[in-house]
Every structure is written in structure tokens, then in C-alpha cells.
Design a protein around this motif. Structure first.
Motif, short mmCIF file in Angstrom:
data_model
loop_
_atom_site.label_atom_id
_atom_site.label_comp_id
_atom_site.label_asym_id
_atom_site.label_seq_id
_atom_site.Cartn_x
_atom_site.Cartn_y
_atom_site.Cartn_z
N ASN A 1 0.84 -1.20 0.00
CA ASN A 1 0.00 0.00 0.00
C ASN A 1 0.88 1.25 0.00
O ASN A 1 1.87 1.32 0.74
CB ASN A 1 -0.92 0.02 1.23
CG ASN A 1 -2.06 -0.97 1.10
OD1 ASN A 1 -2.53 -1.26 -0.01
ND2 ASN A 1 -2.52 -1.49 2.22
N CYS B 1 0.90 5.49 0.36
CA CYS B 1 0.20 6.67 0.84
C CYS B 1 0.95 7.90 0.33
O CYS B 1 2.10 8.14 0.72
CB CYS B 1 0.17 6.64 2.37
SG CYS B 1 -0.61 8.05 3.12
N LYS C 1 -4.82 0.41 -7.49
CA LYS C 1 -5.74 0.18 -6.38
C LYS C 1 -5.04 0.28 -5.03
O LYS C 1 -5.69 0.28 -3.98
CB LYS C 1 -6.38 -1.22 -6.49
CG LYS C 1 -6.96 -1.54 -7.85
CD LYS C 1 -8.28 -0.85 -8.07
CE LYS C 1 -8.97 -1.37 -9.33
NZ LYS C 1 -10.15 -0.57 -9.68
N GLU D 1 -4.72 11.75 -7.41
CA GLU D 1 -5.88 10.85 -7.38
C GLU D 1 -6.33 10.48 -8.78
O GLU D 1 -6.63 9.31 -9.07
CB GLU D 1 -7.03 11.53 -6.61
CG GLU D 1 -6.77 11.64 -5.12
CD GLU D 1 -7.81 12.49 -4.40
OE1 GLU D 1 -7.90 12.37 -3.16
OE2 GLU D 1 -8.51 13.28 -5.08
N SER E 1 -3.42 5.63 -1.92
CA SER E 1 -4.31 6.60 -1.30
C SER E 1 -3.58 7.93 -1.24
O SER E 1 -2.35 7.98 -1.18
CB SER E 1 -4.72 6.15 0.10
OG SER E 1 -3.59 6.03 0.95
#
Length: 277
Positions: free
Chosen positions: A156, A158, A180, A171, A183
Motif C-alpha cells: 500500500n 500513501c 488500487k 488521485e 491513497s
């Protein structure tokens, strides 16, 4: 050549193509004029052909990630085009030139992939089944966060950015690239939740002052790692000397970026600086 271009034989093949394209690049000619672009059995623009060959050159000794070279090619091409499209309105980077974006930004980020792969694998083993969280501090136009997220879909990412306009770009581009695992957080670095990251990275960010380093370390879980893209060794020594009371030891790894660190007319020094909390 097309059949030989696999991971076992790519170094020799890509090296030859690297010098062919390098000669063409520095003398301001187009590769298509010598009929090289058809070797991959696809229709590639001359500029994109150069980027594809450089990516292949780096990834001939690829140390991690789940993405194929073909998929990475498509994602990086789309990424560069998104920057070109939104650069003026979002004030992302200092150039719209495809080759410059390829070399100075995309390839620069990719040059650190093998090191990232090794460190991330170790950190993931410590964390168990829970996904590793990698933060890109002051992400801006998404270098290195979006590039690394494209390579490492298993982690993931960030992307931390204080400017709302740039967050909108991040974004949107993450959606275009089908990422996916990304963030975006629209906050200043010092407002990020403490101990929320396993790895912190940044590129073209602020100097490592005492206050900035404390802010970055606060984001990291105990034992977390900082991987910073930096330039000159002399400047690195100065910065690290100034924070030695909280970072007593660090590692500096030289990066090899085709047409940048190897440019004999104007070589650029590129390094990774690595230290732990």
C-alpha cells in the motif's frame, strides 16, 4: 533480437540497444530513422521507443515487483502523458519534454527499485500478513510514489501532499494507471498520524534538517525505514552531519540512471540515503 529479449539474455541485448539509442539521442536524431523501433513487433513512437529501451535496460537485473515490463511500459507512458496534460494547471514539474520526464524523473525513480524490493521484502516479513504501508512525503507530481506503486502492487502506498490541486492530480492519475494500492492524503507532513508508516520515501523534497527529520521519523513505526532520493554526496554529508544526534548512522547507495548519471558531457550524481528509526 525480439526473441532474445528475456530476463536471462536481456543485459547483452539491452546494452547494445542502449548504446544505439544513446548515440541517436545525443546527436538529436530519431531512432526510427535507423529502423530500430520495429524490433518489439509493435508500433512505438520514437520518443516512447527510447523510454521502453531504457526501462528494459534497468529491468534486465530487476530485483522485485509483480509487474511485467510490457505493463510497466504502458503505465509509465500514460503517467508521462498525464503530467504533460496537467503540468501547467497544477504546476507539477519544470518540464513538459517527454525525454526529460523519462530520464530525469521516471528512470531516476526506477533506478531505486531493486533496493526498495529488498528492503520492502524484509519489512513485510516482519509485519506478517498485514500489508506494508509506504509513504511518499511531499509527493507533488507523484515521484517516486506513483512509479513505485506501479511496480509494487503488493504494498500500500500513501501519497502525502499539502497542495489540494496536486492531490487532485495524484488521485486522477492513480485512477488512470489503475492503481488500487494508492491513497492520497491532503495534509502537511507534520499532521500525519504518528507511527502510521513502515517505510517513508521522498524525492526533491525539503533538506533533511533536524525538525524535518523528526517529523518524518514520527510517522514511522518503530524500526521503520527512510529511503530518500538525493543528489550530491557532499550535500548528503552536510545534511546527515546536521542530524547525527537523531540519525547516528545511515547508508548511501549510488544509483545508475541511464543518460543521466552516465552522461559523459554533464554527469549527474544520484543516490539513495537509507536509515532506520
Amino acid at each position: 533480437v525480439k526473441n532474445a529479449l528475456n530476463l536471462s539474455k536481456a543485459p547483452l541485448v539491452a546494452m547494445n540497444l542502449y548504446f544505439i539509442c544513446g548515440f541517436s539521442f545525443f546527436f538529436k536524431t530519431k531512432v526510427s530513422s535507423i529502423g530500430v523501433l520495429d524490433i518489439f513487433g509493435t508500433s512505438i513512437t520514437p520518443t516512447w521507443g527510447l523510454l521502453y529501451l531504457r526501462v528494459c535496460f534497468i529491468f534486465s537485473d530487476f530485483g522485485g515487483g509483480c509487474i511485467s515490463r510490457d505493463e510497466l511500459e504502458q503505465k509509465m507512458d500514460a503517467y508521462i502523458k498525464e503530467i504533460q496534460l496537467f503540468n501547467k494547471t497544477a504546476n507539477l514539474v519544470g518540464t513538459d519534454d517527454y525525454d526529460e520526464l523519462s530520464i530525469h524523473h521516471v528512470l531516476d525513480c526506477l533506478a531505486g527499485v531493486k533496493t526498495f524490493a529488498s528492503i520492502a521484502k524484509q519489512e513485510q516479513a516482519k509485519k506478517g500478513s498485514e500489508k506494508l504501508i509506504i509513504g511518499d512525503i511531499g509527493s507533488g507530481s507523484g515521484f517516486p510514489g506513483l512509479v513505485l506503486a506501479s511496480v509494487f502492487s503488493e504494498y500500500n502506498f500513501c501519497l502525502i501532499e499539502r497542495m489540494k490541486k496536486r492531490c487532485s492530480f495524484l488521485e486522477s492519475t492513480a485512477a488512470v494507471l489503475g492503481l488500487k494500492n494508492v491513497s492520497v492524503i491532503n495534509k502537511d507532513a507534520d499532521k500525519i498520524k504518528k507511527k502510521s508508516l513502515d517505510i517513508a520515501t521522498f524525492r526533491a523534497f525539503r533538506p533533511l534538517t533536524l525538525d524535518m527529520t523528526k517529523t518524518i521519523l514520527a510517522m514511522l513505526a518503530l524500526g521503520g525505514v527512510v529511503i530518500a532520493y538525493k543528489a550530491k554526496s557532499e550535500k548528503i554529508r552536510e545534511e546527515m552531519e546536521g542530524i547525527k544526534e537523531i540519525v547516528p548512522s545511515y547508508e548511501k547507495l549510488s544509483l545508475c540512471v541511464p543518460f543521466l548519471t552516465e552522461n559523459t558531457t554533464e554527469p549527474r550524481e544520484r543516490n539513495l540515503v537509507i536509515f532506520r528509526k
